[in-house]
Scaffold this active site. Structure first.
Site, PDB file in Angstrom:
ATOM      1  N   GLY A   1      61.249 -67.501  -3.127  1.00 20.02           N
ATOM      2  CA  GLY A   1      60.780 -66.351  -3.889  1.00 20.02           C
ATOM      3  C   GLY A   1      61.083 -65.028  -3.195  1.00 20.02           C
TER       4      GLY A   1
ATOM      5  N   HIS B   1      55.427 -70.477  -8.492  1.00 26.63           N
ATOM      6  CA  HIS B   1      56.108 -71.719  -8.113  1.00 26.63           C
ATOM      7  C   HIS B   1      56.778 -72.363  -9.335  1.00 26.63           C
ATOM      8  CE1 HIS B   1      52.906 -71.442  -4.910  1.00 26.63           C
ATOM      9  NE2 HIS B   1      53.992 -71.583  -4.176  1.00 26.63           N
TER      10      HIS B   1
ATOM     11  N   ALA C   1      48.812 -75.269  -3.592  1.00 26.59           N
ATOM     12  CA  ALA C   1      48.071 -74.222  -4.319  1.00 26.59           C
ATOM     13  C   ALA C   1      49.048 -73.521  -5.276  1.00 26.59           C
ATOM     14  CB  ALA C   1      47.413 -73.243  -3.356  1.00 26.59           C
TER      15      ALA C   1
ATOM     16  N   ARG D   1      47.142 -66.890  -2.108  1.00 27.46           N
ATOM     17  CA  ARG D   1      46.023 -66.180  -1.483  1.00 27.46           C
ATOM     18  C   ARG D   1      45.158 -65.438  -2.494  1.00 27.46           C
ATOM     19  NH1 ARG D   1      47.066 -65.389   4.246  1.00 27.46           N
ATOM     20  NH2 ARG D   1      48.969 -66.510   4.682  1.00 27.46           N
TER      21      ARG D   1
ATOM     22  N   HIS E   1      51.161 -72.023  -8.442  1.00 29.25           N
ATOM     23  CA  HIS E   1      50.847 -71.107  -9.541  1.00 29.25           C
ATOM     24  C   HIS E   1      52.131 -70.832 -10.318  1.00 29.25           C
ATOM     25  CE1 HIS E   1      52.654 -68.234  -6.839  1.00 29.25           C
ATOM     26  NE2 HIS E   1      51.718 -68.467  -5.924  1.00 29.25           N
TER      27      HIS E   1
ATOM     28  N   GLN F   1      53.231 -72.404  11.291  1.00 27.77           N
ATOM     29  CA  GLN F   1      53.420 -71.008  10.888  1.00 27.77           C
ATOM     30  C   GLN F   1      52.110 -70.254  10.749  1.00 27.77           C
ATOM     31  OE1 GLN F   1      55.383 -72.472   7.122  1.00 27.77           O
ATOM     32  NE2 GLN F   1      54.508 -70.607   6.273  1.00 27.77           N
TER      33      GLN F   1
HETATM   34  O1  PAF Z   1      56.709 -69.776   1.483  1.00 26.52           O
HETATM   35  C1  PAF Z   1      56.096 -70.816   1.806  1.00 26.52           C
HETATM   36  O2  PAF Z   1      55.302 -71.373   1.036  1.00 26.52           O
HETATM   37  C2  PAF Z   1      56.314 -71.403   3.195  1.00 26.52           C
HETATM   38  O3  PAF Z   1      56.535 -70.423   4.146  1.00 26.52           O
HETATM   39  C3  PAF Z   1      57.439 -72.461   3.224  1.00 26.52           C
HETATM   40  C4  PAF Z   1      58.785 -71.867   2.870  1.00 26.52           C
HETATM   41  C5  PAF Z   1      57.112 -73.593   2.254  1.00 26.52           C
HETATM   42  C6  PAF Z   1      57.564 -73.062   4.634  1.00 26.52           C
HETATM   43  O4  PAF Z   1      56.364 -73.672   5.027  1.00 26.52           O
END
Ligand code: PAF
Length: 300
Positions: free
Chosen positions: A164, A53, A48, A204, A50, A77
């Protein structure tokens, strides 16, 4: 976009005109990695993608010859069920964006590639730092993050990894893990990217209705108010930020915290120096976080 071939030939280096090589398995990744010129940077994502990233990949390109992006929605997670199921999945658009920003290799494994034996019996423990702020409302979240980050570091073997600043607690924990476990990679922080109206970019945000999006702006407004009060000391920072948040009853605040950026402990009233002002709130069904670094006691 190219896909990897069993022969492992033709792995591009530098910003490839043909787009990144997409690899799905450990073997494909190993072959693609062997063909990359160093130094190699990694940007880890859950998809996802944006402009935030894109900024991470651009920063990676400045520091390294080759850039690997991982796209993996890490079940470890997420609390069981809901949040993981709601997470946007946009692989085609992600690959298109990564083609434009110049990633070399995209590693997009399925859960059984990353966790071939199912849920791992042994995980990285985030310790006390993983139980405060985000960790207080998401038990086990940072153990899951650190476990997958450690695995991806081992699989990709980068020289530098970029994260980030928006996920400040994650960034701190990754830095600590790399130091405490001698993982031998440079960790680089990339500043938060915001929309023109100040909303921090997040995957999100896709869940926000137009009204929710208006409401969500209160997070950035409260952080800016806190920053403005930084010369006057910690209680002035907390008061200024809280006053803005209470003015928006549709945002249900989870925490507002002014903390030491290295320990995440609340800073005491006599504190002067660099601190982190962090906020988390639910807007409609969506939980959002944001933070700003500031220097308490510094003249405006
Ligand atoms: O920040 C994220 O997108 C995630 O927590 C990560 C670092 C890719 C680990 O799954």
């Amino acid at each position: 976009m190219s896909t990897s071939t069993p022969t492992g030939g033709g792995v591009p280096t530098g910003a490839p005109a043909s787009g990144p090589v997409l690899v799905r398995t450990r073997e494909e990744l190993a072959r693609a990695r062997a063909g990359l010129r160093g130094p190699v940077a990694v940007v880890m994502t859950m998809g996802a993608l944006h402009a935030g990233h894109a900024a991470l990949v651009a920063a990676a390109r400045e520091r390294a010859t080759s850039v690997v992006v991982t796209i993996f929605l890490n079940p470890l997670q997420f609390e069981a069920g809901a949040d993981l199921a709601r997470y946007p999945r946009t692989l085609d658009a992600d690959l298109e964006l990564l083609g434009r920003v110049g990633a070399d290799v995209v590693f997009a494994p399925s859960p059984d590639v990353v966790y071939p034996d199912g849920d791992p019996a042994v995980r990285v423990s985030s310790g006390r730092l993983g139980t405060v702020l985000e960790g207080a409302s998401r038990p086990g979240h940072f153990d899951g993050v650190l476990t997958v980050v450690a695995k991806l570091l081992h699989l990709v073997r980068p020289d530098v990894a970029l994260f980030g600043q928006k996920d400040a607690q994650q960034l701190l924990l990754v830095r600590r893990m790399v130091r405490d476990l001698d993982l031998g990679v440079e960790v680089v922080a990339v500043p938060t990217v915001r929309d023109e109206d100040g909303l921090a970019l997040s995957s999100r945000n896709a869940h926000l209705s137009p009204l929710d999006r208006e409401v969500a702006l209160v997070l950035g407004r409260s952080l800016r108010a806190g920053q403005g009060a930084a010369p006057e000391g910690p209680s002035a920072v907390r008061r200024a930020a809280r006053d803005v948040l209470v003015g928006e009853p549709l945002a249900r605040v989870d925490y507002l915290a002014l903390v030491d950026p290295d320990t995440l402990a609340d800073v005491p009233e006599h504190f002067r120096g660099p601190a982190l002002l962090a906020v988390a709130a639910r807007v409609g069904p969506t939980r959002l976080i944001d933070n700003v670094p500031l220097v308490v006691g510094a003249a405006r």
